[in-house]
Design an enzyme around this catalytic site. Structure first.
Site, PDB file in Angstrom:
ATOM      1  N   HIS A 206      44.277  16.983 -50.740  1.00  0.00           N
ATOM      2  CA  HIS A 206      45.570  16.618 -51.333  1.00  0.00           C
ATOM      3  C   HIS A 206      45.445  15.840 -52.639  1.00  0.00           C
ATOM      4  O   HIS A 206      46.439  15.533 -53.266  1.00  0.00           O
ATOM      5  CB  HIS A 206      46.399  15.798 -50.345  1.00  0.00           C
ATOM      6  CG  HIS A 206      45.880  14.389 -50.163  1.00  0.00           C
ATOM      7  ND1 HIS A 206      44.774  14.115 -49.398  1.00  0.00           N
ATOM      8  CD2 HIS A 206      46.289  13.208 -50.669  1.00  0.00           C
ATOM      9  CE1 HIS A 206      44.544  12.813 -49.425  1.00  0.00           C
ATOM     10  NE2 HIS A 206      45.448  12.238 -50.198  1.00  0.00           N
TER      11      HIS A 206
HETATM   12  C1  UD1 Z   1      49.786   9.155 -51.403  1.00  0.00           C
HETATM   13  C2  UD1 Z   1      48.787   8.158 -51.981  1.00  0.00           C
HETATM   14  C3  UD1 Z   1      47.365   8.617 -51.688  1.00  0.00           C
HETATM   15  C4  UD1 Z   1      47.167   8.922 -50.221  1.00  0.00           C
HETATM   16  C5  UD1 Z   1      48.217   9.915 -49.772  1.00  0.00           C
HETATM   17  C6  UD1 Z   1      48.103  10.239 -48.305  1.00  0.00           C
HETATM   18  C7  UD1 Z   1      49.502   7.032 -54.053  1.00  0.00           C
HETATM   19  C8  UD1 Z   1      49.272   6.942 -55.501  1.00  0.00           C
HETATM   20  N1  UD1 Z   1      48.915   8.053 -53.434  1.00  0.00           N
HETATM   21  O1  UD1 Z   1      49.616  10.374 -52.119  1.00  0.00           O
HETATM   22  O2  UD1 Z   1      46.479   7.595 -52.064  1.00  0.00           O
HETATM   23  O3  UD1 Z   1      45.875   9.466 -50.025  1.00  0.00           O
HETATM   24  O4  UD1 Z   1      49.512   9.333 -50.032  1.00  0.00           O
HETATM   25  O5  UD1 Z   1      49.012  11.221 -47.940  1.00  0.00           O
HETATM   26  O6  UD1 Z   1      50.152   6.191 -53.491  1.00  0.00           O
HETATM   27  N2  UD1 Z   1      55.980  14.481 -49.999  1.00  0.00           N
HETATM   28  C9  UD1 Z   1      56.700  15.049 -48.986  1.00  0.00           C
HETATM   29  N3  UD1 Z   1      57.007  14.277 -47.894  1.00  0.00           N
HETATM   30  C10 UD1 Z   1      56.625  12.994 -47.774  1.00  0.00           C
HETATM   31  C11 UD1 Z   1      55.890  12.411 -48.817  1.00  0.00           C
HETATM   32  C12 UD1 Z   1      55.572  13.166 -49.928  1.00  0.00           C
HETATM   33  O7  UD1 Z   1      57.060  16.211 -49.041  1.00  0.00           O
HETATM   34  O8  UD1 Z   1      56.929  12.368 -46.734  1.00  0.00           O
HETATM   35  C13 UD1 Z   1      55.626  15.302 -51.177  1.00  0.00           C
HETATM   36  C14 UD1 Z   1      56.559  15.122 -52.331  1.00  0.00           C
HETATM   37  O9  UD1 Z   1      56.704  16.342 -52.956  1.00  0.00           O
HETATM   38  C15 UD1 Z   1      55.811  14.188 -53.248  1.00  0.00           C
HETATM   39  C16 UD1 Z   1      54.384  14.566 -52.987  1.00  0.00           C
HETATM   40  O10 UD1 Z   1      54.326  14.927 -51.617  1.00  0.00           O
HETATM   41  O11 UD1 Z   1      56.170  14.321 -54.569  1.00  0.00           O
HETATM   42  C17 UD1 Z   1      53.416  13.448 -53.262  1.00  0.00           C
HETATM   43  O12 UD1 Z   1      53.774  12.277 -52.508  1.00  0.00           O
HETATM   44  P1  UD1 Z   1      53.363  10.804 -53.041  1.00  0.00           P
HETATM   45  O13 UD1 Z   1      53.795   9.761 -52.082  1.00  0.00           O
HETATM   46  O14 UD1 Z   1      53.784  10.658 -54.451  1.00  0.00           O
HETATM   47  O15 UD1 Z   1      51.800  10.837 -53.074  1.00  0.00           O
HETATM   48  P2  UD1 Z   1      50.721  11.510 -52.109  1.00  0.00           P
HETATM   49  O16 UD1 Z   1      50.156  12.675 -52.804  1.00  0.00           O
HETATM   50  O17 UD1 Z   1      51.247  11.690 -50.720  1.00  0.00           O
END
Ligand code: UD1
Length: 363
Positions: A206
């Site tokens: 991811h």
């Molecule tokens: C975040 C953390 C990362 C961790 C990861 C574990 C930061 C900078 N990154 O990354 O260190 O390894 O979590 O999962 O804090 N989304 C959903 N549902 C959710 C959450 C996110 O669909 O419940 C999707 C959204 O499209 C979002 C994307 O995932 O834009 C990324 O989510 P985000 O929280 O920005 O960062 P992660 O990639 O999950």
């Protein structure tokens, strides 16, 4: 009475807070609040972890959701400030390296509220990783740096952080792993996915550096598909990776790979524990595979968790099809020789939560 305000936001935070909350409950004179920023909000990324980890419902959910780094960080800060004012804790306790960790540390530090950072001092030395920025910022403003491994102590000292602020406590995620390993086994996820008693690979990817570029994601999916010709490959897909595979139209590249929605904590540990090997770019899985003695190939040029290499089962590999295939072949050959044993670095003993509470609450 010592009042602790624990901050969680994203999936990897939940398994770290659980043992600290438990140790805090067992200690007289401690009052605790749990704040969820809402960085992760899907049932599969958040609610199911609360159930598996037997976490109490958060006292406050800031409901910030997704956004660019700036938007997400700013929203967390704005929403957290009045909560901090209202709850007036002795300590804000932040976990790991996600945006919620850094955002809440900044708010607390500027209000003169003490910040304790659990999992302090880890460094990949790669500022292209958003988590590295979060680690650096959090550690420079935190008052108490609770470290998971001795390399973290050395990193902090080298950055000029005084010894008095650094406290080695060990790896709190291992507390959760050891406490729930038997319960995870009982969840029988390998049986549910038809791989029990057979060699299989488990994988997760991811990191933006692996999944946000079409060519890199294509190389990884190609290698997983190659491996799937010889054994089942179970890929638990993070929402961002699922989104990118769709955007780039790469579904066909991984035709033989079993693509699953994100799994619960217990299902994940159950599958990892019995896997032949793990392929990942996750931080947590590098540590969990070390403790479980399962070989781990990490598709990254660096790791902030070097003890998983020196004392564990982890190895860094390129995010390229040929390089991944070669590393997989080497792991399978070494496994056939019985070459992987569980590693147990210092302080990865199931008692880190207690040591964290001891550091926060005076006798
Ligand atoms: C975040 C953390 C990362 C961790 C990861 C574990 C930061 C900078 N990154 O990354 O260190 O390894 O979590 O999962 O804090 N989304 C959903 N549902 C959710 C959450 C996110 O669909 O419940 C999707 C959204 O499209 C979002 C994307 O995932 O834009 C990324 O989510 P985000 O929280 O920005 O960062 P992660 O990639 O999950």
């Amino acid at each position: 009475m010592t009042r602790l305000l624990h901050i969680v936001g994203a999936r990897p935070n939940f398994m770290k807070v659980a043992p600290v909350l438990r140790a805090g409950r067992a200690r007289p004179g401690v009052e605790q609040f749990l704040v969820h920023t809402g960085q992760h909000y899907d049932a599969a990324m958040s609610d199911r972890f609360f159930t598996d980890l037997e976490l109490p419902a958060p006292d406050v959910n800031l409901g910030v959701g997704s956004g660019s780094h700036a938007v997400q960080t700013a929203r967390i800060m704005t929403e957290f400030e009045p909560v901090l004012d209202r709850l007036a804790p002795d300590w804000v306790v932040v976990y790991g390296d996600v945006n919620s960790t850094m955002a809440c540390s900044l708010v607390a530090a500027k209000k003169g509220v003490r910040v304790a950072h659990v999992e302090a001092g880890l460094r990949s030395r790669d500022r292209g990783m958003p988590e590295e920025i979060n680690r650096l910022v959090t550690d420079v403003i935190a008052d108490l740096l609770l470290t998971p491994s001795r390399d973290a102590d050395a990193n902090l000292r080298a950055e000029g952080i005084p010894d008095a602020k650094i406290r080695f406590v060990g790896n709190v995620m291992v507390d959760t792993l050891l406490a729930l390993r038997a319960k995870a086994a009982a969840s029988a996820a390998p049986e549910a996915h038809g791989v029990a008693g057979r060699p299989y690979a488990f994988c997760t990817f991811h990191r933006p550096s692996n999944v946000d570029r079409e060519d890199v994601l294509g190389e990884i999916l190609g290698a997983l598909d190659d491996l799937a010709a010889t054994m089942p490959v179970i890929f638990a897909i993070h929402p961002r990776t699922r989104q990118r595979i769709g955007e780039f139209g790469l579904e066909r590249l991984a035709a033989r790979v079993t693509l699953l929605d994100p799994l619960s904590y217990l299902e994940t540990i159950s599958l990892v524990d019995r896997a032949t090997l793990v392929l990942t770019d996750s931080g947590g899985l590098q540590e969990e595979t070390t403790v479980l003695g399962v070989p781990c190939l990490t598709a990254r040029p660096n790791t902030e968790r070097p003890v998983t290499i020196t004392e564990g089962t982890n190895r860094l590999i390129p995010s390229r099809r040929a390089g991944i295939n070669q590393a997989v072949a080497e792991v399978l050959a070494r496994r056939a020789d019985g070459g992987f044993q569980p590693g147990r670095p210092e302080g990865w003993d199931g008692r880190a939560g207690e040591r964290i509470i001891a550091a926060l609450v005076p006798d």
